[in-house]
Design an enzyme around this catalytic site. Structure first.
Site, PDB file in Angstrom:
ATOM      1  N   GLY A  54      31.375  -7.558  85.057  1.00 54.09           N
ATOM      2  CA  GLY A  54      30.543  -8.370  85.928  1.00 54.09           C
ATOM      3  C   GLY A  54      31.034  -9.794  85.986  1.00 54.09           C
ATOM      4  N   CYS A  55      30.146 -10.705  86.322  1.00 57.35           N
ATOM      5  CA  CYS A  55      30.512 -12.116  86.420  1.00 57.35           C
ATOM      6  C   CYS A  55      31.121 -12.589  85.107  1.00 57.35           C
ATOM      7  CB  CYS A  55      29.273 -12.945  86.750  1.00 57.35           C
ATOM      8  SG  CYS A  55      29.579 -14.717  86.785  1.00 57.35           S
TER       9      CYS A  55
END
Length: 230
Positions: A54-55
């Site tokens: 993810g981020c």
């Protein structure tokens, strides 16, 4: 740089319409994963490994608090150097994924322990091409071993976790071939440490750091190792 543009994708949309607080990334994914059954010792004094989950703000923020980690750098892997920038990668069409390059001392923390932390608090391994509010292949959950020992450990651990059935849905995390790594822009580095009260960080990522401290107090260090001077 405005927050919607920095966040990108679904996170930007959610923030702009005021529903980001309803979409926590980590509430369901914090579990205590078992220790890897296969975790060969490394004779090296230092190693590197790439993790995508993810981020990269949260991934970097967690590993910066792990004892034995000497560096954790946010960046991009899986595509060309010319397209390795936030605006291009955020389109989801460059082949990159947001990733973190972790440099560590195997005498203090093993690759297997870094994997255990990854599956316990860093990423939800059941989300395909997504993590929490972020959507797209650039946010996929993937491991990029950098040597044969890491590859052996990662593959064996995925099999072990699949058998353990810790999650209600199947694991979709992939082991991928390590390719070029391109550090992200300066403003992305140490983002969690510099902006702990930003809505995205507070909701999606600070619970992961808290989970690390709670589940693995022996591996947690209060002062993070930073990329840039504060």
């Amino acid at each position: 740089m405005t927050l919607p543009r920095i966040l990108g994708g679904a996170a930007a949309i959610a923030l702009s319409i005021g529903i980001l607080t309803q979409m926590p990334a980590s509430a369901e994914s914090i579990v205590r994963a078992p220790a890897p059954a296969v975790n060969p010792a490394s004779p090296a004094k230092t190693e590197t490994a790439l993790f995508a989950g993810g981020c990269f703000w949260g991934v970097q923020g967690v590993y910066q608090h792990v004892k034995g980690v000497t560096s954790a750098v946010s960046g991009y892997t899986g595509g060309t150097a010319s397209a390795a920038n936030y605006d291009s990668v955020s389109t989801g069409g460059t082949g990159h994924t947001e990733a973190v390059k972790v440099t560590f001392d195997p005498a203090q923390v093993s690759y297997g322990q870094l994997l255990q932390i990854y599956f316990s608090v860093v990423a939800d391994p059941t989300q395909l091409n997504a993590q929490g509010p972020d959507r797209g292949p650039q946010y996929r959950s993937a491991l990029f071993p950098t040597n044969a020992r890491q590859l052996q450990t990662a593959k064996a651990y995925l099999g072990q976790l699949s058998q353990a059935k810790l999650w209600k849905r199947p694991i979709v995390t992939k082991v991928e071939r390590a390719q070029g790594f391109f550090p992200a822009e300066r403003y992305h580095q140490d983002y969690l440490t510099r902006h702990p009260n930003a809505p995205y960080i507070r909701i999606n990522d600070m619970p992961k750091v808290a989970g690390l401290k709670s589940l693995y107090p022996g591996l947690y260090r209060e002062k993070p190792v930073l990329v840039r001077a504060s």
